[in-house]
Design a protein around this motif. Structure first.
Motif, PDB file in Angstrom:
ATOM      1  N   LEU A 297       0.727  -1.236  -0.043  1.00 50.83           N
ATOM      2  CA  LEU A 297      -0.045  -0.051  -0.118  1.00 50.83           C
ATOM      3  C   LEU A 297       0.857   1.206  -0.117  1.00 50.83           C
ATOM      4  O   LEU A 297       1.777   1.360   0.914  1.00 50.83           O
ATOM      5  CB  LEU A 297      -0.977  -0.066   1.129  1.00 50.83           C
ATOM      6  CG  LEU A 297      -1.636  -1.258   1.389  1.00 50.83           C
ATOM      7  CD1 LEU A 297      -2.570  -1.174   2.734  1.00 50.83           C
ATOM      8  CD2 LEU A 297      -2.482  -1.592   0.237  1.00 50.83           C
ATOM      9  N   ALA A 298       0.605   2.072  -0.989  1.00 53.01           N
ATOM     10  CA  ALA A 298       1.438   3.042  -1.065  1.00 53.01           C
ATOM     11  C   ALA A 298       0.876   4.650  -1.022  1.00 53.01           C
ATOM     12  O   ALA A 298       0.281   5.303  -1.817  1.00 53.01           O
ATOM     13  CB  ALA A 298       2.160   3.267  -2.445  1.00 53.01           C
ATOM     14  N   PRO A 299       0.262   5.113   0.467  1.00 51.90           N
ATOM     15  CA  PRO A 299      -0.452   6.240   0.641  1.00 51.90           C
ATOM     16  C   PRO A 299       0.149   7.374   0.045  1.00 51.90           C
ATOM     17  O   PRO A 299      -0.449   8.574  -0.395  1.00 51.90           O
ATOM     18  CB  PRO A 299      -0.854   5.963   2.070  1.00 51.90           C
ATOM     19  CG  PRO A 299       0.286   5.365   2.565  1.00 51.90           C
ATOM     20  CD  PRO A 299       0.537   4.347   1.729  1.00 51.90           C
ATOM     21  N   GLN A 300       1.560   7.288   0.212  1.00 48.91           N
ATOM     22  CA  GLN A 300       2.316   8.743  -0.271  1.00 48.91           C
ATOM     23  C   GLN A 300       1.707   9.185  -1.940  1.00 48.91           C
ATOM     24  O   GLN A 300       2.030  10.365  -2.054  1.00 48.91           O
ATOM     25  CB  GLN A 300       3.559   8.608  -0.121  1.00 48.91           C
ATOM     26  CG  GLN A 300       4.399   7.500  -0.840  1.00 48.91           C
ATOM     27  CD  GLN A 300       4.483   5.966   0.037  1.00 48.91           C
ATOM     28  OE1 GLN A 300       3.251   5.467   0.459  1.00 48.91           O
ATOM     29  NE2 GLN A 300       5.566   5.418  -0.044  1.00 48.91           N
ATOM     30  N   ILE A 301       1.489   8.317  -2.664  1.00 49.99           N
ATOM     31  CA  ILE A 301       1.116   8.403  -3.886  1.00 49.99           C
ATOM     32  C   ILE A 301       0.073   9.351  -3.914  1.00 49.99           C
ATOM     33  O   ILE A 301      -0.042  10.457  -4.868  1.00 49.99           O
ATOM     34  CB  ILE A 301       0.984   7.141  -4.792  1.00 49.99           C
ATOM     35  CG1 ILE A 301       2.231   6.372  -4.969  1.00 49.99           C
ATOM     36  CG2 ILE A 301       0.268   7.587  -6.037  1.00 49.99           C
ATOM     37  CD1 ILE A 301       1.906   5.062  -5.505  1.00 49.99           C
TER      38      ILE A 301
END
Length: 308
Positions: A297-301
Motif C-alpha cells: 500500500l502506497a498512501p504517499q502517492i
C-alpha cells in the motif's frame, strides 16, 4: 450510490523493520484487499467500497475489521467464524531477495463459501464484484463451485464481475485443479485480468494472443493481459483490440502490489466511463508509481498528488 466489492482473504503480515531486521512490524495485506484499498482512493466519494471476507471472533480479527473500516471501506460484507482466526505470513529478506512463509491452515477466510445464502446477500445490488485466483485457491473444491455459482447469480442480476487470475501454484492441490479453477472463475466473469508469465506457466501459452483467446472463449467480454514492462494487450467487445506500452521505471523498490494496483486502476477507470485504452494506460501508470514505493500500500502517492 454505486457499490464496489472485493472478495478474498486479508492476512496478518509480519515484515522486517527498516534498519533492524531482527524486529518485525505488524501489518495487514492480501491481494484483493490491496485492490479494494486502491479502488477506494480512485473511485469518487459517491461509490461505496466494501471488502468481503470471513474473520474470527478473536482480538486480531477485531483489529482487522477496524483497520478495514479505517481505510474508508465498508464492513458490510464481513462474516465472523466462531473458532477460526486470520491467516498470517512473515517476510524475510536475504541478500536483497524477499521470501515468504505462510500460516493459513486455520484461516477463517477459507470458509468464505460455506454459507451460500450469505454470499447471495453480500453480493446483492453490487455494481462491481472483484475476486482472484487466490480467492478460489484457498477454498476446497466444492466451495469453489459454490462461490462461482454465487458470482454467476450476481452477474445475471446485473453486477460486473472482475477476475484477477493471480496464480499461486502452491495453494492448489494440483496443476490440473489450478487450470480448471481458473477457467471456472473466468466462466462467470465479465472482465478477466491475467498475467502473461503466469499463463505461460499454467497453460504453456506462446503469445498473449493465446491467453486472450482462451478467456474470450470462456465467456469474458473484456480481457486485459498484464505483461510487466512489455506491451499490455487488451480486448473488449465494445472496443476491440488495444495495445498500450507501460511507462518506463528505472528503479523498482517493491513489486508486491503491481498487479493488485493495476486491477484497481483499470476497474476504477472503466467504472467511471473510460475507454479500454485509457483504462489500461491509467492502470499501468498507477502500477508504475506503486512499485517505486515500499510495501503493498502506497498512501504517499495519493498524499503527494502523484496519482496518474
Amino acid at each position: 450510490m454505486t457499490r464496489f466489492l472485493s472478495l478474498g482473504e486479508i492476512m496478518v503480515e509480519m515484515a522486517p523493520a527498516p534498519q533492524n531486521p531482527g524486529l518485525f512490524r505488524l501489518g495487514y495485506a492480501g491481494d484483493t484487499f490491496n485492490t479494494a484499498w486502491y479502488a477506494r482512493r480512485l473511485l469518487p466519494a459517491t461509490w461505496t467500497v466494501s471488502y468481503g471476507t470471513v474473520l474470527g471472533e478473536d482480538g486480531m480479527s477485531d483489529d482487522l475489521a477496524r483497520f478495514i473500516g479505517a481505510q474508508g471501506m465498508s464492513n458490510d460484507a464481513i462474516r465472523r467464524h466462531p473458532t477460526r482466526t486470520p491467516g498470517l505470513y512473515m517476510i524475510q529478506t536475504r541478500d536483497g531477495e524477499r521470501s515468504f512463509s505462510y500460516w493459513r491452515g486455520q484461516s477463517a477466510a477459507k470458509t468464505l463459501a460455506d454459507d451460500p445464502a450469505w454470499l447471495d446477500e453480500v453480493m446483492a445490488e453490487r455494481d462491481v464484484i472483484q475476486f482472484s485466483g487466490i480467492t478460489l485457491a484457498i477454498l476446497a473444491p466444492e466451495a469453489r463451485r459454490t462461490l462461482c455459482a454465487a458470482l454467476g447469480r450476481a452477474r445475471a442480476a446485473g453486477a460486473h464481475i472482475a477476475f484477477d487470475t493471480n496464480l499461486r501454484p502452491r495453494l492448489w492441490e494440483s496443476a490440473e485443479a489450478m487450470r480448471s479453477g481458473l477457467l471456472m472463475g473466468a466462466a462467470v466473469s465479465d472482465t478477466v485480468l491475467p498475467s502473461f508469465d503466469e499463463e505461460q506457466l499454467a497453460f504453456q501459452d506462446a503469445t498473449p494472443e493465446d491467453t486472450l483467446q482462451r478467456y474470450r472463449a470462456a465467456g469474458a467480454s473484456c480481457v486485459v493481459i498484464k505483461n510487466g514492462e512489455a506491451p499490455c494487450h487488451g480486448w473488449s467487445e465494445a472496443d476491440g483490440s488495444v495495445t498500450t506500452t507501460p511507462p518506463e521505471v528505472t528503479k523498482i523498490t517493491d513489486s508486491t502490489a503491481a498487479g493488485d494496483s493495476f486491477g484497481a486502476g483499470f476497474l476504477a477507470a472503466r467504472a467511471t466511463g473510460a475507454s479500454l485504452g485509457t483504462a489500461m494506460s491509467r492502470a499501468a501508470h498507477l502500477a508504475a508509481e506503486v512499485i517505486q514505493h515500499p510495501g503493498a500500500l502506497a498512501p504517499q502517492i495519493f498524499d503527494q498528488g502523484e496519482t496518474p
